[in-house]
Design an enzyme around this catalytic site. Structure first.
Site, short mmCIF file in Angstrom:
data_model
loop_
_atom_site.label_atom_id
_atom_site.label_comp_id
_atom_site.label_asym_id
_atom_site.label_seq_id
_atom_site.Cartn_x
_atom_site.Cartn_y
_atom_site.Cartn_z
N ALA A 79 10.42 7.45 -30.77
CA ALA A 79 10.17 6.49 -29.82
C ALA A 79 11.58 5.58 -30.14
O ALA A 79 12.09 5.89 -31.12
CB ALA A 79 8.96 5.71 -30.33
N GLY B 48 8.22 10.63 -31.80
CA GLY B 48 7.88 11.01 -30.55
C GLY B 48 8.57 12.26 -30.01
O GLY B 48 8.08 12.83 -29.17
N GLU C 234 6.53 15.13 -30.65
CA GLU C 234 5.23 14.90 -30.03
C GLU C 234 5.59 15.39 -28.61
O GLU C 234 4.53 16.20 -27.94
CB GLU C 234 4.82 13.47 -30.16
CG GLU C 234 4.40 13.14 -31.66
CD GLU C 234 3.86 11.64 -31.49
OE1 GLU C 234 4.76 10.94 -31.27
OE2 GLU C 234 2.66 11.35 -32.05
N GLU D 107 7.15 9.00 -39.13
CA GLU D 107 6.69 7.56 -38.88
C GLU D 107 6.14 6.91 -39.90
O GLU D 107 6.36 5.88 -40.10
CB GLU D 107 5.47 7.82 -37.68
CG GLU D 107 5.70 8.11 -36.12
CD GLU D 107 5.98 9.33 -35.93
OE1 GLU D 107 6.11 10.23 -37.07
OE2 GLU D 107 6.20 9.82 -34.58
C1 3H9 Z 1 8.08 7.35 -33.28
O1 3H9 Z 1 8.50 8.21 -32.80
C2 3H9 Z 1 6.48 6.66 -32.83
C3 3H9 Z 1 5.84 7.64 -32.02
O2 3H9 Z 1 5.05 8.71 -32.80
C4 3H9 Z 1 4.66 7.17 -31.30
C5 3H9 Z 1 5.28 6.34 -29.73
C6 3H9 Z 1 4.22 5.99 -28.91
N1 3H9 Z 1 15.00 4.21 -32.12
O3 3H9 Z 1 20.80 7.01 -38.13
P1 3H9 Z 1 22.04 6.95 -37.70
C7 3H9 Z 1 19.84 4.30 -33.69
S1 3H9 Z 1 8.83 6.43 -34.36
C8 3H9 Z 1 16.32 3.34 -31.81
O4 3H9 Z 1 23.19 6.27 -38.05
P2 3H9 Z 1 22.28 9.87 -38.19
C9 3H9 Z 1 20.25 3.94 -35.31
O5 3H9 Z 1 19.78 2.54 -35.51
C10 3H9 Z 1 10.21 7.04 -34.68
N2 3H9 Z 1 17.40 3.61 -32.42
O6 3H9 Z 1 22.72 8.53 -37.02
C11 3H9 Z 1 21.97 3.97 -34.95
O7 3H9 Z 1 22.14 2.63 -34.16
P3 3H9 Z 1 23.75 1.97 -34.30
C12 3H9 Z 1 10.11 8.38 -35.42
C13 3H9 Z 1 17.60 4.76 -33.04
O8 3H9 Z 1 23.02 10.93 -37.42
C14 3H9 Z 1 22.15 5.15 -34.25
O9 3H9 Z 1 20.85 5.34 -33.42
N3 3H9 Z 1 11.77 8.69 -35.42
C15 3H9 Z 1 16.61 5.37 -33.54
O10 3H9 Z 1 22.85 9.64 -39.29
C16 3H9 Z 1 22.57 6.37 -34.81
O11 3H9 Z 1 21.27 6.43 -35.97
C17 3H9 Z 1 12.20 8.32 -36.63
O12 3H9 Z 1 11.80 7.58 -37.50
C18 3H9 Z 1 15.23 5.33 -32.75
N4 3H9 Z 1 14.29 6.19 -33.09
O13 3H9 Z 1 20.86 10.20 -38.26
C19 3H9 Z 1 13.78 8.79 -36.55
N5 3H9 Z 1 16.90 6.36 -34.29
O14 3H9 Z 1 24.73 3.23 -34.22
C20 3H9 Z 1 15.00 7.87 -36.82
C21 3H9 Z 1 18.34 6.06 -34.65
O15 3H9 Z 1 23.73 0.99 -33.63
N6 3H9 Z 1 16.28 8.17 -36.96
N7 3H9 Z 1 18.63 4.88 -33.81
O16 3H9 Z 1 23.57 1.63 -35.90
C22 3H9 Z 1 16.60 8.81 -37.82
O17 3H9 Z 1 16.10 9.28 -38.68
C23 3H9 Z 1 18.23 9.23 -37.66
O18 3H9 Z 1 18.77 8.26 -36.85
C24 3H9 Z 1 18.55 10.54 -37.15
C25 3H9 Z 1 20.11 10.42 -37.01
C26 3H9 Z 1 18.42 11.50 -38.24
C27 3H9 Z 1 17.97 10.73 -35.76
#
Ligand code: 3H9
Length: 699
Positions: free
Chosen positions: A63, A102, A105, A125
């Site tokens: 999400a 998400g 999902e 999450e």
């Molecule tokens: C969810 O999904 C809830 C659902 O179950 C229900 C819904 C109804 N959103 O980490 P990075 C940005 S909860 C917005 O440096 P990497 C991040 O801030 C979510 N922004 O890259 C950064 O911005 P900036 C569950 C996001 O390659 C840029 O993207 N998912 C999101 O080292 C690059 O990120 C998670 O918890 C996001 N979801 O790692 C996954 N994700 O460049 C969260 C990233 O401006 N994300 N950004 O600083 C991660 O674990 C890592 O970002 C990922 C990439 C492994 C994907």
């Protein structure tokens, strides 16, 4: 069709591609785009099968976290997923990068999933204080069984494609996502495979329905270490609904749980921490576009606990290391410790059985500083005395190749002075890792007066590459973390003189959520180090000195502020310590008073926040959130409290300033006077967080 979701047709296969950099998060536009794409593909009579895939570096990473806490925008993700699952035409998710939250999902609502071999799939999450809110807790147990689902949902760690294949989460490992997905869709059509709607498939739940201990044991194993966190328990409950309730009912209960957590203080703090960590990697005052220097080989000087841990961190990330010692004996010992550490992890199943040998092969042990010559980054981890550091850096200047970044792992010494021993101060900086360095995630990257921007960028980038969390700090005694910690230590000691006992102080600190209190931490580090240094400097600390004079050096002698029995690391309160404190106080003519837990908490935390305010004022840390990152990843600050500066905002800065002024007077301690920045913010009714918006307005 949509700015962020494209629809193409390859003969009878429709390809729906999400293209919303950086991580294809499920913003309202992406949700809407997927919905339109799927609807159009279903409506197109030429289309027989549908592939859902992503452009860029990853499949949907979840999400859009920035949307949480704002008014919801349609379409709701669950509605989009129901349309995918109800599609009469097969929908194949084709995954690369990370399918998280998400994102997974979405894939679970598709009828089939394929992934490239280095893809990772997970429901992280809980790490944001949430539970999966779009069917993840209901569909994943149906895909992989409740045991693995609990591990993934309650623990939050992703699994690789091979494990996903073994457990039925994906159908096939493919070469490229889009082409592989398309080929798989054709196979489904050719074989006339029935559509697999996880919602309707309870087969993998049967065992846990018959014997609930399969589920409860898995939950107990995963929640053993969740100090103070709410989300893992709520997430476990939600997996339980999959076993106990019909799908739609389970989905409704999951949603309720999700909405409750999204609004919770814990989740807000954890989401703040997520962005704070990423913000910390952006270095204030470095020209845009500054490039990192290439780091193909690292040299670590010193194979002791610190040097060994640092070398392990690089080898863990596949980066070759030259590990340098002064003699064969020390080198052999250091290499032996690393091998044992990795073997122990492999024995626990933490890394593959062949990993220790592979990682040892990346470490080239050498005697003599001249062996730094091939390294692009040199990290010195020798004794913490200025004279020795200066000698080492003088020699590095002679031996290191031009352009190599030269880093000291000092935990408090002045990097400017160290840099002045070289003819290349622009290449010198600090990389302060925390012990044990192969485990702790923080790296304070210390920017000295003459450090070049690209050297700094190199240190920050390489830290992230080895899975550390970097935070840039300036030169001062103890940098950010230890400088703040010193204020807590000072108050902890004073509390003993006033009547508190070590176990009372530590209990308040651990109840707050820290992994250890100051006295247990002292016992772990060894009390003799401080004692010797006090003696050298002619300083006294009567209670700590008395303990050391009685041979109580901490864990290593089985006695310190606590006693340790039978080689255990568990601190046990010791009546002898109480007696020793009483005797010391009597000797000094002081009386013990009852000290309340609230006072202890205030005096443990507020002086640190005061120091944090000074650190910000001096520009030693660029942002309050950088200080929070340092405490979260270097000192085990409870993530559900966001970090000391975030927590201070939640308490209220006026309250903190008032109480500090009170204790300054009451305990006759001018060091507790509120810092000018704290006073100003308190008077203006502002928060530390407001500094970030002040800074962005100024820029
Ligand atoms: C969810 O999904 C809830 C659902 O179950 C229900 C819904 C109804 N959103 O980490 P990075 C940005 S909860 C917005 O440096 P990497 C991040 O801030 C979510 N922004 O890259 C950064 O911005 P900036 C569950 C996001 O390659 C840029 O993207 N998912 C999101 O080292 C690059 O990120 C998670 O918890 C996001 N979801 O790692 C996954 N994700 O460049 C969260 C990233 O401006 N994300 N950004 O600083 C991660 O674990 C890592 O970002 C990922 C990439 C492994 C994907």
């Amino acid at each position: 069709m949509s700015e962020v979701v494209k629809l193409e047709r390859h003969d009878d296969i429709a390809i729906v591609t999400v293209d919303s950099p950086p991580v294809n998060a499920l913003s309202a536009a992406v949700r809407g785009g997927i919905q339109q794409g799927i609807r159009a593909a279903i409506a197109d009579p030429e289309v027989k099968g549908i592939v859902l895939t992503c452009a860029g570096r990853t499949f949907i990473a979840g999400a859009d976290i920035t949307e949480f806490g704002k008014p919801p925008k349609p379409p709701a993700l669950n509605d989009v997923l129901a349309e995918i699952e109800n599609s009469p035409k097969p929908v194949v998710a084709a995954i690369h990068g990370t399918a998280l939250g998400g994102g997974l999902e979405v894939a679970l609502a598709c009828h089939f999933r394929v992934a490239v071999k280095d893809a990772r799939l997970g429901l992280p999450e809980v790490k944001l204080g949430l539970l999966p809110g779009a069917g993840g807790t209901q569909r994943l147990p149906r895909a992989v069984g409740p045991e693995l689902a609990v591990k993934m949902i309650v623990g939050g760690d992703p699994i690789g494609a091979a494990e996903a294949l073994k457990n039925g989460l994906i159908e096939e490992i493919v070469e490229g996502p889009a082409a592989g997905g398309e080929a798989f869709a054709r196979k489904v059509l050719a074989e006339k495979r029935p559509l697999r709607r996880l919602r309707d498939d309870d087969s993998k739940l049967a065992a846990a329905k018959a014997d609930r201990s399969i589920f409860t044991n898995a939950v107990a194993a995963m929640t053993k270490k969740t100090r103070g966190l709410e989300a893992p328990f709520a997430a476990a409950d939600a997996v339980g609904y999959a076993i106990d309730l019909p799908f739609d009912e389970g989905l409704r209960k999951e949603r309720e749980g999700f909405l409750k957590l999204v609004a919770s203080d814990q989740s807000k703090a954890q989401r703040y921490a997520f962005f704070a960590e990423r913000e910390a990697a952006k270095i204030a005052g470095v020209p845009e576009g500054t490039k990192s220097r290439n780091v193909a080989r690292v040299a670590v000087i010193g194979a002791g606990t610190m040097g060994g841990g640092i070398a392990m961190s690089f080898a863990n990330a596949g980066i070759p290391v030259t590990l340098i010692e002064t003699g064969e004996e020390q080198l052999k010992r250091g290499m032996g410790v690393m091998q044992k550490n990795w073997e122990a992890t492999a024995a626990r199943g933490g890394i593959p059985a062949d990993a220790p040998a592979k990682r040892m092969a990346l470490i080239d042990g050498k005697v003599g500083l001249e062996n730094v010559k091939d390294a692009d980054l040199v990290i010195e981890a020798v004794f913490e005395t200025m004279a020795i550091k200066k000698e080492v850096f003088g020699k590095l200047d002679q031996y290191a190749k031009p352009g190599a970044v030269l880093a000291s792992n000092t935990s408090y010494l002045n990097i400017d002075q160290i840099a002045s021993e070289t003819t290349r101060p622009q290449d010198v900086l600090g990389m302060h890792f925390f012990s044990p360095a192969n485990v702790m995630k923080l790296c304070e990257v210390v920017r000295a007066a003459k450090t070049a921007p690209d050297a700094l960028v190199t240190a920050v980038n390489i830290s992230r590459k080895i899975a550390k969390v970097p935070a840039v700090v300036g030169v001062c005694d103890g940098f950010v973390g230890n400088r703040m910690l010193a204020q807590r230590g000072k108050q902890a000691e004073k509390l003993l003189f006033e009547g508190a006992l070590p176990q009372q102080v530590d209990a308040v600190v651990t109840k707050f959520g820290m992994p250890m209190g100051p006295f247990a931490m002292g016992d772990l580090a060894g009390l003799d180090i401080g004692w010797r240094s006090r003696k050298d400097r002619g300083i006294k600390s009567e209670i700590a000195d008395a303990l050391c004079e009685a041979g109580r050096f901490g864990q290593k002698t089985g006695k310190g502020y606590y006693k340790y029995e039978g080689g255990s690391r568990a601190p046990l309160p010791d009546p002898e310590v109480e007696k020793l404190i009483d005797e010391t106080l009597a000797r000094l003519g002081r009386k013990r008073r009852a000290v309340g837990d609230e006072e202890i908490l205030e005096r443990m935390m507020y002086p640190m926040i005061n120091e944090g305010a000074k650190i910000l004022d001096e520009g030693i840390a660029a942002r309050p959130s950088d200080i929070d990152v340092i405490w979260l990843y270097g000192y085990g600050w409870p993530i559900y409290r966001g970090g000391p500066m975030y927590w201070a905002d939640s308490v209220g800065l006026k309250q903190i300033a008032d109480r500090l002024a009170y204790y300054a007077k009451e305990t006759n301690d001018p060091s507790l006077e509120p810092a000018p920045l704290l006073k100003r913010l308190a008077a203006e009714g502002k928060t530390f967080a407001s500094l970030a918006s002040e800074a962005s307005k100024a820029a």
